[in-house]
Scaffold this motif. Structure first.
Motif, short mmCIF file in Angstrom:
data_model
loop_
_atom_site.label_atom_id
_atom_site.label_comp_id
_atom_site.label_asym_id
_atom_site.label_seq_id
_atom_site.Cartn_x
_atom_site.Cartn_y
_atom_site.Cartn_z
N GLN A 49 0.83 -1.21 0.00
CA GLN A 49 0.00 0.00 0.00
C GLN A 49 0.86 1.25 0.00
O GLN A 49 0.48 2.27 -0.58
CB GLN A 49 -0.91 0.02 1.23
CG GLN A 49 -2.02 -0.96 1.19
CD GLN A 49 -2.81 -0.99 2.50
OE1 GLN A 49 -2.37 -0.47 3.52
NE2 GLN A 49 -3.98 -1.61 2.45
N MET A 50 2.01 1.17 0.60
CA MET A 50 2.88 2.33 0.72
C MET A 50 3.71 2.55 -0.55
O MET A 50 3.82 3.66 -1.02
CB MET A 50 3.80 2.11 1.93
CG MET A 50 4.67 3.24 2.28
SD MET A 50 3.66 4.58 2.86
CE MET A 50 4.67 5.91 2.36
N TYR A 51 4.30 1.49 -1.08
CA TYR A 51 5.31 1.65 -2.12
C TYR A 51 4.90 1.20 -3.51
O TYR A 51 5.62 1.46 -4.46
CB TYR A 51 6.59 0.93 -1.72
CG TYR A 51 7.28 1.61 -0.57
CD1 TYR A 51 7.85 2.85 -0.73
CD2 TYR A 51 7.33 1.01 0.69
CE1 TYR A 51 8.46 3.49 0.33
CE2 TYR A 51 7.94 1.64 1.74
CZ TYR A 51 8.52 2.88 1.56
OH TYR A 51 9.12 3.51 2.61
N PHE A 52 3.79 0.50 -3.67
CA PHE A 52 3.40 0.04 -5.00
C PHE A 52 2.66 1.16 -5.71
O PHE A 52 1.47 1.39 -5.49
CB PHE A 52 2.54 -1.22 -4.92
CG PHE A 52 2.23 -1.81 -6.26
CD1 PHE A 52 3.21 -2.42 -7.00
CD2 PHE A 52 0.95 -1.75 -6.78
CE1 PHE A 52 2.94 -2.97 -8.23
CE2 PHE A 52 0.67 -2.28 -8.01
CZ PHE A 52 1.66 -2.91 -8.74
N ARG A 53 3.36 1.88 -6.54
CA ARG A 53 2.80 3.00 -7.30
C ARG A 53 3.15 2.80 -8.76
O ARG A 53 4.28 2.47 -9.10
CB ARG A 53 3.39 4.33 -6.83
CG ARG A 53 3.26 4.60 -5.37
CD ARG A 53 1.89 5.17 -5.09
NE ARG A 53 1.81 5.62 -3.69
CZ ARG A 53 0.94 5.16 -2.84
NH1 ARG A 53 0.07 4.28 -3.21
NH2 ARG A 53 0.91 5.61 -1.61
N MET A 54 2.20 3.05 -9.61
CA MET A 54 2.44 2.93 -11.05
C MET A 54 2.39 4.33 -11.66
O MET A 54 1.33 4.92 -11.77
CB MET A 54 1.41 2.02 -11.71
CG MET A 54 1.49 0.61 -11.19
SD MET A 54 0.27 -0.46 -11.91
CE MET A 54 1.17 -1.04 -13.31
N GLY A 55 3.56 4.87 -12.01
CA GLY A 55 3.63 6.15 -12.70
C GLY A 55 3.34 7.34 -11.82
O GLY A 55 2.97 8.40 -12.32
#
Length: 147
Positions: A49-55
């Motif tokens: 939730q903290m680090y999984f970011r797409m773009g």
């Protein structure tokens, strides 16, 4: 003269109390194993939730997210350590092996899915907080703000 001697018979503890305390220890170990295991599985979810970011832009860790990690990891490891102690007192090898494995997995998860990333590295521990400098005044009248 007849003497009757009555020997005080020593009665061992009833078997039911030994069995009930043994079952209570097993129940405590299983309850703590369930709580600690659930929280250990929550660590990767929190990390994603903290680090999984797409773009999107990099993430800044807030104090609430930091505290959530500390509480989750601490309770998970503490509960599993308590489960390991209860299983050792119960003296069941299968339960000891299961709780020891879960305890080691929780420790690995706490170090692998740490928030903020690099929490336990020597580099993160050696960095000190630098004072922020605000230069709102003209001609170099800057003031250092201590954080």
């Amino acid at each position: 003269m007849s003497t009757t001697t009555t020997a005080a018979a020593t009665t061992p503890a009833p078997a039911s109390s030994t069995v009930s305390s043994s079952r209570a220890l097993a129940g405590l170990a299983i309850m703590l194993l369930t709580i600690g295991g659930s929280l250990a599985f929550a660590l990767p979810v929190q990390w994603l939730q903290m680090y999984f970011r797409m773009g999107s832009a990099p993430v800044e860790v807030t104090a609430a997210q930091n505290d959530r990690y500390v509480w989750t990891a601490g309770i998970a490891v503490g509960a599993l350590l308590g489960a390991l102690v209860a299983a050792a007192l119960r003296r069941k090898n299968g339960l000891i092996a299961l709780t020891a494995t879960a305890f080691l997995c929780a420790l690995i998860a706490a170090f692998l899915f740490q928030v903020p990333t690099g929490r336990f590295s020597a580099e993160a521990a050696s960095t000190s907080v630098q004072p922020a400098v605000s230069c709102a005044a003209p001609a170099g009248h800057c003031m250092a703000d201590t954080v």
